[in-house]
Scaffold this motif. Structure first.
Motif, PDB file in Angstrom:
ATOM      1  N   ILE A  45       0.862  -1.177   0.000  1.00 28.60           N
ATOM      2  CA  ILE A  45       0.000   0.000   0.000  1.00 28.60           C
ATOM      3  C   ILE A  45       0.899   1.228   0.000  1.00 28.60           C
ATOM      4  N   ILE A  46       0.673   2.099  -0.953  1.00 30.83           N
ATOM      5  CA  ILE A  46       1.419   3.356  -1.043  1.00 30.83           C
ATOM      6  C   ILE A  46       0.420   4.489  -0.930  1.00 30.83           C
ATOM      7  N   ASN A  47       0.568   5.291   0.104  1.00 29.57           N
ATOM      8  CA  ASN A  47      -0.331   6.412   0.345  1.00 29.57           C
ATOM      9  C   ASN A  47       0.352   7.721  -0.038  1.00 29.57           C
ATOM     10  N   VAL A  48      -0.335   8.510  -0.840  1.00 30.34           N
ATOM     11  CA  VAL A  48       0.237   9.763  -1.331  1.00 30.34           C
ATOM     12  C   VAL A  48      -0.154  10.896  -0.392  1.00 30.34           C
ATOM     13  N   SER A  49       0.854  11.477   0.234  1.00 21.70           N
ATOM     14  CA  SER A  49       0.666  12.622   1.121  1.00 21.70           C
ATOM     15  C   SER A  49       1.158  13.871   0.389  1.00 21.70           C
ATOM     16  N   SER A  50       2.011  14.651   1.022  1.00 18.71           N
ATOM     17  CA  SER A  50       2.505  15.887   0.425  1.00 18.71           C
ATOM     18  C   SER A  50       3.615  16.439   1.315  1.00 18.71           C
ATOM     19  N   VAL A  51       4.444  17.314   0.751  1.00 17.95           N
ATOM     20  CA  VAL A  51       5.397  18.020   1.601  1.00 17.95           C
ATOM     21  C   VAL A  51       4.673  18.933   2.589  1.00 17.95           C
ATOM     22  N   ALA A  52       3.379  19.168   2.345  1.00 13.66           N
ATOM     23  CA  ALA A  52       2.583  19.955   3.294  1.00 13.66           C
ATOM     24  C   ALA A  52       2.423  19.245   4.631  1.00 13.66           C
ATOM     25  N   ALA A  53       2.775  17.957   4.684  1.00 15.24           N
ATOM     26  CA  ALA A  53       2.769  17.239   5.956  1.00 15.24           C
ATOM     27  C   ALA A  53       3.909  17.700   6.862  1.00 15.24           C
ATOM     28  N   PHE A  54       4.951  18.315   6.260  1.00 12.99           N
ATOM     29  CA  PHE A  54       6.131  18.747   7.014  1.00 12.99           C
ATOM     30  C   PHE A  54       6.339  20.250   6.993  1.00 12.99           C
ATOM     31  N   SER A  55       5.925  20.881   5.902  1.00 14.50           N
ATOM     32  CA  SER A  55       6.160  22.310   5.705  1.00 14.50           C
ATOM     33  C   SER A  55       4.838  23.056   5.828  1.00 14.50           C
ATOM     34  N   ALA A  56       4.680  23.796   6.894  1.00 12.56           N
ATOM     35  CA  ALA A  56       3.400  24.440   7.188  1.00 12.56           C
ATOM     36  C   ALA A  56       3.151  25.630   6.269  1.00 12.56           C
ATOM     37  N   ALA A  57       2.058  25.554   5.522  1.00 10.24           N
ATOM     38  CA  ALA A  57       1.639  26.677   4.681  1.00 10.24           C
ATOM     39  C   ALA A  57       0.534  27.424   5.421  1.00 10.24           C
ATOM     40  N   PRO A  58       0.650  28.714   5.612  1.00  8.00           N
ATOM     41  CA  PRO A  58      -0.316  29.446   6.431  1.00  8.00           C
ATOM     42  C   PRO A  58      -1.733  29.465   5.877  1.00  8.00           C
ATOM     43  N   ASN A  59      -1.875  29.264   4.577  1.00 12.72           N
ATOM     44  CA  ASN A  59      -3.211  29.276   3.984  1.00 12.72           C
ATOM     45  C   ASN A  59      -3.662  27.886   3.528  1.00 12.72           C
ATOM     46  N   LEU A  60      -3.106  26.862   4.163  1.00 17.63           N
ATOM     47  CA  LEU A  60      -3.496  25.481   3.865  1.00 17.63           C
ATOM     48  C   LEU A  60      -3.724  24.704   5.163  1.00 17.63           C
ATOM     49  N   ALA A  61      -4.449  25.294   6.076  1.00 15.39           N
ATOM     50  CA  ALA A  61      -4.601  24.701   7.409  1.00 15.39           C
ATOM     51  C   ALA A  61      -5.169  23.287   7.353  1.00 15.39           C
ATOM     52  N   ALA A  62      -6.291  23.108   6.674  1.00 14.97           N
ATOM     53  CA  ALA A  62      -6.936  21.795   6.629  1.00 14.97           C
ATOM     54  C   ALA A  62      -6.110  20.817   5.806  1.00 14.97           C
ATOM     55  N   TYR A  63      -5.579  21.261   4.692  1.00 15.20           N
ATOM     56  CA  TYR A  63      -4.796  20.395   3.804  1.00 15.20           C
ATOM     57  C   TYR A  63      -3.546  19.889   4.516  1.00 15.20           C
ATOM     58  N   CYS A  64      -2.832  20.785   5.197  1.00 18.09           N
ATOM     59  CA  CYS A  64      -1.635  20.372   5.932  1.00 18.09           C
ATOM     60  C   CYS A  64      -1.988  19.339   7.000  1.00 18.09           C
ATOM     61  N   ALA A  65      -3.079  19.579   7.715  1.00 15.77           N
ATOM     62  CA  ALA A  65      -3.493  18.653   8.762  1.00 15.77           C
ATOM     63  C   ALA A  65      -3.842  17.290   8.189  1.00 15.77           C
ATOM     64  N   ALA A  66      -4.562  17.276   7.062  1.00 14.44           N
ATOM     65  CA  ALA A  66      -4.948  16.010   6.438  1.00 14.44           C
ATOM     66  C   ALA A  66      -3.732  15.241   5.947  1.00 14.44           C
ATOM     67  N   LYS A  67      -2.788  15.924   5.310  1.00 15.17           N
ATOM     68  CA  LYS A  67      -1.618  15.243   4.761  1.00 15.17           C
ATOM     69  C   LYS A  67      -0.694  14.750   5.870  1.00 15.17           C
ATOM     70  N   ALA A  68      -0.589  15.494   6.957  1.00 14.04           N
ATOM     71  CA  ALA A  68       0.179  15.011   8.103  1.00 14.04           C
ATOM     72  C   ALA A  68      -0.496  13.786   8.709  1.00 14.04           C
ATOM     73  N   GLY A  69      -1.812  13.788   8.729  1.00 11.64           N
ATOM     74  CA  GLY A  69      -2.549  12.632   9.233  1.00 11.64           C
ATOM     75  C   GLY A  69      -2.303  11.386   8.412  1.00 11.64           C
ATOM     76  N   ILE A  70      -2.241  11.547   7.086  1.00 16.41           N
ATOM     77  CA  ILE A  70      -1.944  10.403   6.210  1.00 16.41           C
ATOM     78  C   ILE A  70      -0.594   9.791   6.568  1.00 16.41           C
ATOM     79  N   ASN A  71       0.372  10.636   6.866  1.00 13.53           N
ATOM     80  CA  ASN A  71       1.711  10.157   7.197  1.00 13.53           C
ATOM     81  C   ASN A  71       1.684   9.244   8.424  1.00 13.53           C
ATOM     82  N   MET A  72       1.098   9.703   9.508  1.00 10.29           N
ATOM     83  CA  MET A  72       1.109   8.924  10.729  1.00 10.29           C
ATOM     84  C   MET A  72       0.135   7.746  10.689  1.00 10.29           C
ATOM     85  N   LEU A  73      -0.995   7.899   9.992  1.00 10.31           N
ATOM     86  CA  LEU A  73      -1.892   6.763   9.790  1.00 10.31           C
ATOM     87  C   LEU A  73      -1.141   5.620   9.104  1.00 10.31           C
TER      88      LEU A  73
END
Length: 259
Positions: A137-165
């Motif tokens: 299983i390969i799950n596609v996240s984003s660098v937004a999981a590590f690099s906080a973008a000030p106008n991507l609050a929900a997206y960053c949170a979701a992609k960080a969640g994919i990483n730890m899930l």
């Protein structure tokens, strides 16, 4: 020798961009690929393109945030092939909203199409793969999981969640002896329709070319990514070449997160 010869693969969000490129690369390397998406025209065209190039591919309508759709797609795969060897949870997306302006409705939608979709797909695949010899299983996240973008609050949170899930699920499967590897890919900015659109929104640039130039300057490698840059990383994780790799994060970003 083809690297995923004879494997059965499912790629979500495969009508365009990274998903489309990933499906094409897996098919080129010998997998039979089921492409899924909510963009039926794009998905059918992508599958036809693979077949025209000599690969094996089918398309199926699939809202990856819907448990019912997952059940239907996997039932079709089970009936046709009896197993699933490779799952690429690629479907996702986001909107530009900071923590003050994002609505609860927007937050929930972004969580649904990113984190919820990955959770449902990962859980469903594990329950099946453990009884058919395992899989990847390969799950596609984003660098937004590590690099906080000030106008991507929900997206960053979701992609960080994919990483730890993914890491939690990988450790679980390893300890259970399921022979299921789970890894995460974190793309940087990629030159796709959605990627360039996000770049324009982030920079406020009037033209695509200006947005790309601004983001290129942030990448030490001197360019932004192409879809095959990510697809080839996914191919590695899907193949036996990565047989000792699980619970890992593969960052493919041209050095963006290192700066």
């Amino acid at each position: 020798m083809k690297r995923v010869e004879g494997k059965i693969a499912l790629v979500t969000g495969a009508a365009n961009g990274l998903g489309r490129a990933t499906a094409a690369v897996l098919a080129r390397e010998g997998a039979l690929v089921l492409l899924t998406d909510i963009d039926d025209a794009g998905g059918e065209a992508a599958a036809e393109g693979i077949r025209a190039a000599g690969g094996k591919a089918r398309y199926c309508h699939h809202d990856a945030s819907s448990p019912d759709d997952w059940a239907s797609v996997l039932a079709r795969l089970d009936e046709a092939h009896g197993r699933l060897d490779i799952l690429v949870n690629n479907a996702g997306g986001g909107t530009y909203n900071d923590i003050e302006t994002v609505s609860l409705e927007q937050w929930r939608r972004i969580m649904a199409i990113n984190l919820d979709a990955t959770f449902i797909g990962t859980q469903s695949a594990i329950r099946w793969m453990k009884n058919t010899g395992g899989g990847n299983i390969i799950n596609v996240s984003s660098v937004a999981a590590f690099s906080a973008a000030p106008n991507l609050a929900a997206y960053c949170a979701a992609k960080a969640g994919i990483n730890m899930l993914s890491k939690s699920a990988a450790v679980y499967c390893g300890q259970k002896g399921y022979n299921i590897r789970i890894n995460v890919v974190h793309p940087g900015l990629i030159e796709t329709r959605s990627g360039v659109e996000m770049a324009r929104l982030a920079t406020g640039a009037a033209r695509d070319e200006d947005a790309i130039a601004m983001f290129t300057a942030l990448h030490p490698i001197g360019r932004i990514g192409q879809p095959d840059d990510i697809a080839n990383g996914i191919l590695y994780l899907a193949s036996d070449e990565s047989r000792f790799v699980t619970a890992s994060s593969l960052i493919i970003d041209g050095g963006f997160t290192a700066v």
